[in-house]
Design an enzyme around this catalytic site. Structure first.
Site: not given
Length: 172
Positions: A71-72
């Site tokens: 993420h991410f």
């Protein structure tokens, strides 16, 4: 008998996840990666902004934490929902600390604001929970305001965090 200290270590919090800290009927914290704190540094029954209780906990940040890898990709940031969940976890933990029994369930939140982010180069996240209302009858519920700080700066605020304890969650 409830283990009612002012502070708890990571090992204590992990014991809570196994149902060992507050007894068989007490609310467990999540286990493994979903436990969003490393220690509780302060708990009081009459402190906080509203004089109805206060909890402060911390999470040490390092780039190897599981969420930074997904993420991410290329833009690692701690998901804001994990900070919100940590605040709900602490409301439920406090209810167990008071002697409440049952399984904890988040019941809602009034308003959440995100004004910053937790990046891999941060050192520490601090959670502060100020209780507004505690119900310890047939219904066991806590209502609190909370904030998340990264390295001393407030980055999330939440009003009216609600958590209830339920003996039977089948109809929930």
């Amino acid at each position: 008998m409830v283990d009612k200290r002012e502070s708890y270590t990571k090992e204590d919090l992990e014991a809570s996840g196994r149902g060992e800290l507050f007894g068989a009927g007490g609310p467990p914290l999540p286990a493994g990666n979903m436990l969003m704190m490393d220690r509780v540094v302060k708990m009081t029954e009459d402190g906080g902004t509203y004089g109805k209780g206060y909890v402060e906990a911390e999470l040490d940040i390092n780039p190897d934490l599981w969420f930074f890898g997904c993420h991410f990709i290329g833009d690692p940031v701690m998901p804001g929902c994990l900070g919100l969940d940590a605040m709900w976890q602490l409301v439920g933990f406090y209810l167990g600390w008071l002697g409440g029994e049952g399984k904890g369930r988040a019941l809602g939140v009034g308003e959440v604001k995100f004004t910053g982010q937790v990046l891999p180069d941060a050192k520490k996240v601090t959670y502060r929970i100020n209780f507004k209302r505690i119900i310890m009858r047939k219904l066991i519920m806590g209502v609190a305001d909370g904030e998340v700080l990264v390295d001393g700066k407030v980055i999330y605020t939440a009003t009216d965090l609600k958590v209830g304890l339920f003996k039977d969650t089948n109809a929930f």
